[in-house]
Write a protein that holds these residues in place. Structure first.
Motif, short mmCIF file in Angstrom:
data_model
loop_
_atom_site.label_atom_id
_atom_site.label_comp_id
_atom_site.label_asym_id
_atom_site.label_seq_id
_atom_site.Cartn_x
_atom_site.Cartn_y
_atom_site.Cartn_z
N GLY A 28 -26.20 55.88 7.85
CA GLY A 28 -27.04 54.91 8.53
C GLY A 28 -26.26 53.67 8.86
N GLY A 60 -37.98 53.01 13.57
CA GLY A 60 -36.62 53.55 13.67
C GLY A 60 -36.03 53.71 12.28
N TYR A 62 -34.25 56.80 11.25
CA TYR A 62 -33.08 57.70 11.24
C TYR A 62 -33.08 58.54 9.96
CZ TYR A 62 -28.19 59.09 12.00
OH TYR A 62 -27.03 59.80 12.16
N SER A 66 -32.11 52.36 5.59
CA SER A 66 -32.80 51.08 5.38
C SER A 66 -34.19 51.29 4.78
CB SER A 66 -32.88 50.28 6.68
OG SER A 66 -33.33 51.09 7.74
N ASP A 84 -40.64 57.12 13.65
CA ASP A 84 -39.41 57.61 14.30
C ASP A 84 -39.76 58.87 15.08
OD1 ASP A 84 -36.65 58.84 14.68
OD2 ASP A 84 -36.12 57.08 13.51
N LEU A 85 -38.94 59.14 16.10
CA LEU A 85 -39.12 60.39 16.85
C LEU A 85 -38.58 61.57 16.05
CD1 LEU A 85 -37.83 59.21 20.33
CD2 LEU A 85 -40.18 59.88 19.80
N ASN A 95 -34.56 57.11 27.23
CA ASN A 95 -34.65 57.19 25.76
C ASN A 95 -34.10 58.54 25.29
OD1 ASN A 95 -37.46 56.54 23.45
ND2 ASN A 95 -35.27 56.45 23.13
N MET A 99 -31.07 59.16 22.75
CA MET A 99 -31.21 60.00 21.55
C MET A 99 -30.07 61.02 21.49
SD MET A 99 -33.88 59.09 19.84
CE MET A 99 -34.19 60.48 18.77
N TYR A 103 -28.06 60.33 18.21
CA TYR A 103 -28.69 60.93 17.03
C TYR A 103 -28.89 62.44 17.20
CZ TYR A 103 -30.07 56.03 17.37
OH TYR A 103 -30.08 54.68 17.57
N LEU A 106 -30.27 64.70 14.26
CA LEU A 106 -31.29 64.07 13.42
C LEU A 106 -32.47 65.01 13.17
CD1 LEU A 106 -32.42 61.50 12.18
CD2 LEU A 106 -33.21 60.85 14.44
N PRO A 129 -43.27 58.13 19.42
CA PRO A 129 -42.64 56.92 19.97
C PRO A 129 -43.29 55.69 19.36
CG PRO A 129 -43.53 58.34 21.74
CD PRO A 129 -43.97 58.93 20.44
N THR A 130 -42.53 54.63 19.24
CA THR A 130 -43.06 53.42 18.59
C THR A 130 -44.23 52.82 19.38
OG1 THR A 130 -41.37 52.15 19.73
CG2 THR A 130 -40.89 52.82 17.46
N ASP A 148 -35.86 48.75 14.58
CA ASP A 148 -34.54 49.38 14.72
C ASP A 148 -34.68 50.76 15.36
OD1 ASP A 148 -31.85 49.85 14.46
OD2 ASP A 148 -31.87 50.18 12.30
N ALA A 149 -35.56 50.85 16.40
CA ALA A 149 -35.78 52.16 17.04
C ALA A 149 -34.95 52.22 18.33
CB ALA A 149 -37.27 52.36 17.27
C1 LIG Z 1 -30.37 53.02 14.77
S1 LIG Z 1 -31.38 54.35 14.24
C2 LIG Z 1 -32.24 53.67 12.87
C3 LIG Z 1 -31.31 53.38 11.72
C4 LIG Z 1 -31.99 53.13 10.38
N1 LIG Z 1 -32.91 52.02 10.42
C5 LIG Z 1 -30.92 52.89 9.34
O1 LIG Z 1 -30.75 51.78 8.88
O2 LIG Z 1 -30.19 53.82 9.00
C6 LIG Z 1 -32.58 54.41 15.49
C7 LIG Z 1 -33.70 55.42 15.28
O3 LIG Z 1 -34.70 55.16 16.27
C8 LIG Z 1 -35.28 56.38 16.66
N2 LIG Z 1 -35.87 56.17 18.00
C9 LIG Z 1 -35.22 56.04 19.17
N3 LIG Z 1 -36.11 55.84 20.17
C10 LIG Z 1 -37.35 55.84 19.60
C11 LIG Z 1 -38.67 55.67 20.10
N4 LIG Z 1 -38.91 55.47 21.39
N5 LIG Z 1 -39.69 55.75 19.23
C12 LIG Z 1 -39.46 55.98 17.90
N6 LIG Z 1 -38.23 56.12 17.37
C13 LIG Z 1 -37.18 56.06 18.22
C14 LIG Z 1 -34.15 57.39 16.61
O4 LIG Z 1 -34.68 58.69 16.38
C15 LIG Z 1 -33.30 56.89 15.44
O5 LIG Z 1 -33.61 57.58 14.26
#
Ligand SMILES: C[S@@+](CC[C@H](N)C(=O)[O-])C[C@H]1O[C@@H](n2cnc3c(N)ncnc32)[C@H](O)[C@@H]1O
Length: 310
Positions: A28, A60, A62, A66, A84-85, A95, A99, A103, A106, A129-130, A148-149
């Motif tokens: 992460g 977000g 992952y 965190s 998270d997705l 998006n 991804m 990722y 993932l 999705p968020t 952090d998404a």
């Molecule tokens: C940078 S990573 C998160 C890292 C995590 N917080 C950590 O500290 O290890 C971003 C995450 O956001 C998710 N993501 C990306 N776009 C998204 C969306 N539209 N809705 C929800 N999750 C999303 C991805 O699947 C990924 O797991």
């Protein structure tokens, strides 16, 4: 698009999935300086409002780095939601490309296995999705939101609106990658919210900005007192958009004690050395042969030995 959670426990998690024995084994992006600040903000909320409750939210997650860390601040009666997705399709092409780029491998199961290596129960998981989050979490219920998404402008803009609606008064929001070259959309959305949507930044590190829609002054003053005691963190204060903003350089930050895994490292197989040949394994010479060797002239014993060999 939202999927419901299948309950998985530490016992039923697939044995082929990760079983991290140390927090450092969880992949992460969550650096020591931000671990210190998460600890500080979440403990400060507990210390200044011991009876107050507020939920925690991460957009977000992952593989859980965190989230695992944040969850240790969860108090009785509080809820932790992560959105998270994971392995679901992204809501739009940009998006989806993001991804695939970042990722590709993932999976939700890997998140669950990691998380359950450190905690007894999974958080409330929203696999979607968020943009759905305001329909899943009660308005004004959260004390801490970690955004952090997606790092694309439109998504972050929506996540900021959601965080504002979901935070209770004085709650803290943390934005990841608010100034990185590879994701200008996050900077634009976050500083845009400072300029036009009442977000008050409190402190920045190399990767995260922490702010509030409440009064930033008391928490900023308390943070400055704590920073004075930290010899591993450099800090300064600068006026930004009419407010003092703390800057922290955390390259020498000493990470706080990590969450403890419930798995022990597999015992290392120690190679057993081959036994030294002892007296029992030495070829024996009969007493009569030893006597002949001592008494006969060498030329005769050599002749006898070569006949035996033949
Ligand atoms: C940078 S990573 C998160 C890292 C995590 N917080 C950590 O500290 O290890 C971003 C995450 O956001 C998710 N993501 C990306 N776009 C998204 C969306 N539209 N809705 C929800 N999750 C999303 C991805 O699947 C990924 O797991």
């Amino acid at each position: 698009m939202a999927q419901t959670s299948t309950p998985v426990t530490g016992e039923t998690a697939d044995a082929a999935l990760p079983r991290p024995t140390r927090f450092a084994d969880v992949k992460g992006w969550f650096w020591p300086v931000d671990q210190l600040l998460f600890d500080w903000f979440l403990s400060h909320q507990r210390d200044t409002d011991p009876d107050g409750r507020g939920d925690l939210l991460e957009l977000g997650a992952y593989l859980g780095k965190s989230a695992i860390f944040t969850a240790r601040h969860l108090r009785e009666g509080e809820r932790f939601t992560v959105c998270d997705l994971w392995d679901s399709p992204a809501p739009d092409d940009s998006n989806s490309a993001e991804m695939d780029r970042s990722y590709a491998t993932l999976t939700r199961r890997a998140f669950e296995a990691n998380y359950l290596s450190f905690h007894d129960e999974l958080p409330t998981m929203v696999q979607a999705p968020t943009s759905v989050i305001t329909s899943r979490v009660e308005a004004a219920s959260c004390r801490f939101v970690h955004v952090d998404a997606s790092h694309l402008y439109e998504h972050v803009h929506g996540d900021i609106e959601a965080a504002k609606a979901l935070l209770r008064p004085g709650g803290i929001v943390s934005f990841d990658d608010f100034r990185a070259e590879h994701c200008p959309g996050v900077s634009a959305a976050v500083w845009g919210a400072v300029a036009t949507a009442g977000l008050k930044p409190i402190v920045i590190t190399g990767t995260k900005l922490y702010g509030t829609w409440g009064d930033p002054a008391p928490v900023r003053e308390a943070l400055l007192v704590w920073l004075e005691s930290r010899t591993d963190l450099w800090h300064g204060v600068e006026e930004v958009a009419g407010l003092p903003l703390i800057r922290i350089k955390g390259t020498k930050a000493e990470a706080p004690a990590p969450p403890k895994s419930r798995h022990r490292p597999a015992p290392v197989a120690v190679p057993v050395p081959a036994p030294e040949p002892g007296p029992a394994s030495r070829p024996r010479t009969s007493p009569s042969r030893r006597l002949a060797k001592d008494l006969l002239p060498p030329i005769v014993t050599r002749a006898l030995r070569s006949r035996r060999g033949a």
